[in-house]
Design a protein around this motif. Structure first.
Motif, PDB file in Angstrom:
ATOM      1  N   GLU A   2      39.039  -1.935  75.812  1.00 26.53           N
ATOM      2  CA  GLU A   2      37.592  -2.120  75.734  1.00 26.53           C
ATOM      3  C   GLU A   2      36.941  -0.782  75.491  1.00 26.53           C
ATOM      4  OE1 GLU A   2      35.800  -4.182  78.964  1.00 26.53           O
ATOM      5  OE2 GLU A   2      37.443  -5.605  79.098  1.00 26.53           O
ATOM      6  N   ARG A   3      35.894  -0.791  74.689  1.00 27.37           N
ATOM      7  CA  ARG A   3      35.134   0.429  74.453  1.00 27.37           C
ATOM      8  C   ARG A   3      33.688   0.152  74.798  1.00 27.37           C
ATOM      9  NH1 ARG A   3      37.613   2.325  68.664  1.00 27.37           N
ATOM     10  NH2 ARG A   3      39.753   2.344  69.367  1.00 27.37           N
ATOM     11  N   ASN A   4      33.121   1.039  75.547  1.00 28.64           N
ATOM     12  CA  ASN A   4      31.719   0.931  75.918  1.00 28.64           C
ATOM     13  C   ASN A   4      31.066   2.285  75.742  1.00 28.64           C
ATOM     14  OD1 ASN A   4      31.663  -1.836  76.861  1.00 28.64           O
ATOM     15  ND2 ASN A   4      33.004  -1.120  78.475  1.00 28.64           N
ATOM     16  N   THR A   5      29.764   2.278  75.617  1.00 29.10           N
ATOM     17  CA  THR A   5      29.009   3.511  75.452  1.00 29.10           C
ATOM     18  C   THR A   5      28.060   3.669  76.618  1.00 29.10           C
ATOM     19  OG1 THR A   5      29.106   3.283  73.051  1.00 29.10           O
ATOM     20  CG2 THR A   5      27.440   4.759  73.931  1.00 29.10           C
ATOM     21  N   VAL A   6      27.977   4.883  77.126  1.00 28.60           N
ATOM     22  CA  VAL A   6      27.070   5.194  78.218  1.00 28.60           C
ATOM     23  C   VAL A   6      26.127   6.275  77.721  1.00 28.60           C
ATOM     24  CG1 VAL A   6      26.870   6.085  80.564  1.00 28.60           C
ATOM     25  CG2 VAL A   6      28.823   4.664  79.938  1.00 28.60           C
ATOM     26  N   GLY A   7      24.837   5.999  77.719  1.00 32.93           N
ATOM     27  CA  GLY A   7      23.856   7.002  77.339  1.00 32.93           C
ATOM     28  C   GLY A   7      23.591   7.932  78.506  1.00 32.93           C
ATOM     29  N   VAL A   8      23.767   9.244  78.270  1.00 35.16           N
ATOM     30  CA  VAL A   8      23.557  10.236  79.325  1.00 35.16           C
ATOM     31  C   VAL A   8      22.495  11.221  78.843  1.00 35.16           C
ATOM     32  CG1 VAL A   8      24.666  12.013  80.736  1.00 35.16           C
ATOM     33  CG2 VAL A   8      25.952   9.998  80.039  1.00 35.16           C
ATOM     34  N   PRO A   9      21.428  11.438  79.617  1.00 34.75           N
ATOM     35  CA  PRO A   9      20.401  12.383  79.195  1.00 34.75           C
ATOM     36  C   PRO A   9      20.919  13.826  79.259  1.00 34.75           C
ATOM     37  CG  PRO A   9      19.963  11.640  81.422  1.00 34.75           C
ATOM     38  CD  PRO A   9      21.127  10.840  80.922  1.00 34.75           C
ATOM     39  N   THR A  10      20.251  14.728  78.581  1.00 37.82           N
ATOM     40  CA  THR A  10      20.621  16.137  78.613  1.00 37.82           C
ATOM     41  C   THR A  10      20.696  16.629  80.057  1.00 37.82           C
ATOM     42  OG1 THR A  10      19.547  16.499  76.490  1.00 37.82           O
ATOM     43  CG2 THR A  10      19.971  18.447  77.835  1.00 37.82           C
ATOM     44  N   GLY A  11      21.813  17.236  80.400  1.00 37.68           N
ATOM     45  CA  GLY A  11      22.015  17.721  81.758  1.00 37.68           C
ATOM     46  C   GLY A  11      22.375  16.631  82.755  1.00 37.68           C
ATOM     47  N   GLY A  12      22.510  15.388  82.288  1.00 38.35           N
ATOM     48  CA  GLY A  12      22.826  14.269  83.179  1.00 38.35           C
ATOM     49  C   GLY A  12      24.315  14.032  83.294  1.00 38.35           C
ATOM     50  N   TRP A  13      24.671  13.011  84.020  1.00 40.31           N
ATOM     51  CA  TRP A  13      26.063  12.642  84.207  1.00 40.31           C
ATOM     52  C   TRP A  13      26.154  11.148  84.467  1.00 40.31           C
ATOM     53  CZ3 TRP A  13      27.492  10.503  88.889  1.00 40.31           C
ATOM     54  CH2 TRP A  13      26.570  10.636  89.923  1.00 40.31           C
ATOM     55  N   THR A  14      27.373  10.653  84.438  1.00 40.53           N
ATOM     56  CA  THR A  14      27.621   9.250  84.758  1.00 40.53           C
ATOM     57  C   THR A  14      28.951   9.137  85.490  1.00 40.53           C
ATOM     58  OG1 THR A  14      27.672   6.997  83.873  1.00 40.53           O
ATOM     59  CG2 THR A  14      28.817   8.673  82.611  1.00 40.53           C
ATOM     60  N   ALA A  15      29.136   8.083  86.218  1.00 39.76           N
ATOM     61  CA  ALA A  15      30.404   7.803  86.891  1.00 39.76           C
ATOM     62  C   ALA A  15      31.071   6.634  86.183  1.00 39.76           C
ATOM     63  CB  ALA A  15      30.176   7.465  88.357  1.00 39.76           C
ATOM     64  N   ILE A  16      32.363   6.751  85.951  1.00 40.27           N
ATOM     65  CA  ILE A  16      33.128   5.697  85.288  1.00 40.27           C
ATOM     66  C   ILE A  16      34.196   5.219  86.266  1.00 40.27           C
ATOM     67  CG2 ILE A  16      34.623   5.120  83.362  1.00 40.27           C
ATOM     68  CD1 ILE A  16      33.266   7.430  81.826  1.00 40.27           C
TER      69      ILE A  16
END
Length: 66
Positions: A2-16
């Motif tokens: 599966e492929r998904n996209t996560v939009g992250v703002p400048t200087g931001g982060w996400t947890a996967i």
């Protein structure tokens, strides 16, 4: 796969969060190949699990050494 996209703002982060149930080394990189050269990549090492169904098979006998 599966492929998904996560939009992250400048200087931001996400947890996967994912289930690592397939032994081996898995390469993950950004969606742009150019970013890989910039160091935006990682590898996950998934070790053998508790049963034969989750265990990496040994290499073949005729596999040449590195």
């Amino acid at each position: 796969m599966e492929r998904n996209t996560v939009g992250v703002p400048t200087g931001g982060w996400t947890a996967i969060r994912f289930r690592a149930d397939n032994p081996g080394v898995w390469f993950m990189h950004c969606h742009l190949e150019l970013h890989t050269g910039w160091g935006l990549k990682t590898a996950f090492v998934v070790e053998d699990g508790p049963s034969p169904d989750f265990t990496l098979l040994p290499p073949p006998q005729d596999l040449p050494p590195c």
